[in-house]
Design an enzyme around this catalytic site. Structure first.
Site, short mmCIF file in Angstrom:
data_model
loop_
_atom_site.label_atom_id
_atom_site.label_comp_id
_atom_site.label_asym_id
_atom_site.label_seq_id
_atom_site.Cartn_x
_atom_site.Cartn_y
_atom_site.Cartn_z
N HIS A 1 -5.91 -79.36 -5.02
CA HIS A 1 -5.02 -78.42 -5.70
C HIS A 1 -5.61 -77.01 -5.78
CE1 HIS A 1 -1.35 -77.58 -7.57
NE2 HIS A 1 -1.24 -78.64 -8.35
N ASP B 1 -0.92 -76.00 -2.87
CA ASP B 1 -0.05 -76.17 -4.04
C ASP B 1 0.96 -77.29 -3.78
OD1 ASP B 1 2.57 -74.95 -2.99
OD2 ASP B 1 1.15 -73.32 -2.67
#
Length: 432
Positions: A402, A406
């Site tokens: 992450h 995204d």
């Protein structure tokens, strides 16, 4: 003396000790260049050591099952006179880490005898060049007074007939933690074995690599995404292409679903290149990789490994299937080439070959994403007209770093991957 040294260290940096899996020679044996000496295993890969020289073995310094230190002698060899005069310094260095593959040798059948006569090289070196059909004039000499040594010829072979040898790529550990994409061992060994006493097992080789990779993976702030894919059209396409692949390969290549999975992933990565990337240790930067070296997990006699197919973005389905068949065959023998285990940029594992539907695959740092395909199921679903139909469903699970990827990017990639598999004809739009 010959030792496990320079070439092994260039390809797998940081290796200090290796485990000796097999020893193929003994004192008194007469060996030739390229003959197998031993097989060793580090926590990164299994490597076959072959001889650089012709000669007689006078002393062995390694024993099967024991540890060997990189840089220390593995044997003493009395070499032929002409080789000794040419390669005596090299003989004190190292043994080559792997026998050259047929692909590494020139495919041409040109006779280079005339051009080879103009270069400086010992008879033993010329013999190897003749056997491998190599033009010695294309090799950069490193020997005294411009002599081409046997080591120069071997370097030329190992680097794909290029001289001087290109720098080796940064070593990337062979990931070992994902579910198997292809099994070279049976699902069950038969009757259950009852263990009556406690056993302590040393963590070495591939298991040691698993400890390292899982520890690193635990530090990655990842997220998951899952979906189901209806592949009835893909099943039909595969059935149509299977005889074509079989005929072209003369029965050597069978078409599984994995080439479609890998090609669909590669086409998706062309649209979302940030997913095909490496991060550095502290994630202060990431590098988008130009090549799609796509990994797949494989169960082998030596444990679970994740080799990869290089440059999938440039390969046809047949070429991907061909590479897959080659790697699976070497996996059955527990001798997957080190080059096939290094340099992966993205991984997609077919856990469905064993079982399960959804899973949470673990990212292989420095990669930033991984996918896992579940088993094929026939399930009731509604069609466009609202009728209940028998659908062929597979589930896909994604994990991504992450810090780099995204959620929206990963889901859009998944949607494109799903489209390619549900409507295989759409792959034609982006194929080159």
């Amino acid at each position: 003396q010959m030792c496990i040294r320079d070439r092994y260290q260039r390809r797998v940096r940081g290796i200090l000790n290796v485990e000796v899996l097999e020893v193929h020679v003994k004192v008194g044996d007469t060996i030739s260049a390229f003959d197998k000496i031993c097989e060793v295993q580090s926590d990164k890969a299994t490597v076959e050591i072959t001889s650089r020289f012709d000669g007689i073995i006078k002393k062995m310094h390694i024993v099967k099952g024991e540890q060997a230190q990189v840089g220390k002698a593995i044997l003493d060899i009395e070499v032929e006179d002409d080789v000794a005069a040419e390669d005596a310094p090299a003989a004190k260095k190292d043994a080559t880490d792997a026998a050259p593959t047929p692909a590494a040798a020139s495919a041409s059948t040109t006779d280079f005898s005339a051009s080879n006569s103009k270069v400086l090289a010992a008879p033993a070196t010329r013999r190897i060049a003749k056997e491998q059909n190599i033009d010695l004039t294309k090799i950069t000499p490193t020997g005294k007074n411009g002599h081409i040594t046997k080591e120069d010829v071997i370097n030329y072979l190992e680097n794909g007939n290029k001289s001087p040898a290109a720098p080796a790529p940064p070593a990337v550990r062979a990931p070992v933690s994902a579910p198997a994409a292809a099994s070279s061992t049976p699902a069950s060994s038969g009757a259950p074995v009852r263990i009556r006493e406690d056993r302590t097992i040393q963590v070495t080789g591939i298991r040691k690599a698993m400890v390292k990779s899982m520890t690193e993976a635990n530090e990655i702030p990842d997220f998951g995404a899952s979906d189901e894919i209806e592949i009835s059209a893909l099943i039909k396409t595969r059935e149509q292409l299977k005889p074509v692949f079989k005929d072209r390969s003369q029965g050597k290549v069978s078409l599984s679903f994995m080439p479609f999975f890998l090609k669909a992933a590669s086409l998706g990565l062309l649209q979302y290149p940030d997913i095909n990337a490496y991060t550095n240790k502290g994630c202060t930067e990431f590098t988008i990789k130009g090549s799609h070296n796509l990994g797949f997990a494989m169960d082998t006699p030596n444990g679970l490994i994740v080799p990869n197919i290089k440059n999938v973005q440039d390969k046809s389905l047949y070429e991907i299937a061909e590479d897959l068949a080659r790697i699976l065959e070497t996996g059955k023998r527990g001798s997957v080439a080190q080059s096939d285990l290094m340099g992966g940029t993205f991984t997609i594992s077919n856990i469905g070959s064993i079982g399960a539907t959804y899973t949470k695959p673990v990212i292989f740092a420095p990669q930033v994403a991984i996918g896992a395909i579940g088993r094929l199921q026939k399930l009731p679903r509604f069609d466009a007209a609202g009728n209940v139909v028998a659908a062929n469903i597979i589930n896909v699970s994604w994990s991504a770093d992450h810090r780099v990827v995204d959620g929206a990017t990963m889901v859009r990639f998944n949607n494109l991957f799903k489209q390619y598999l549900e409507k295989p004809v759409t792959m034609l739009v982006d194929l080159k």
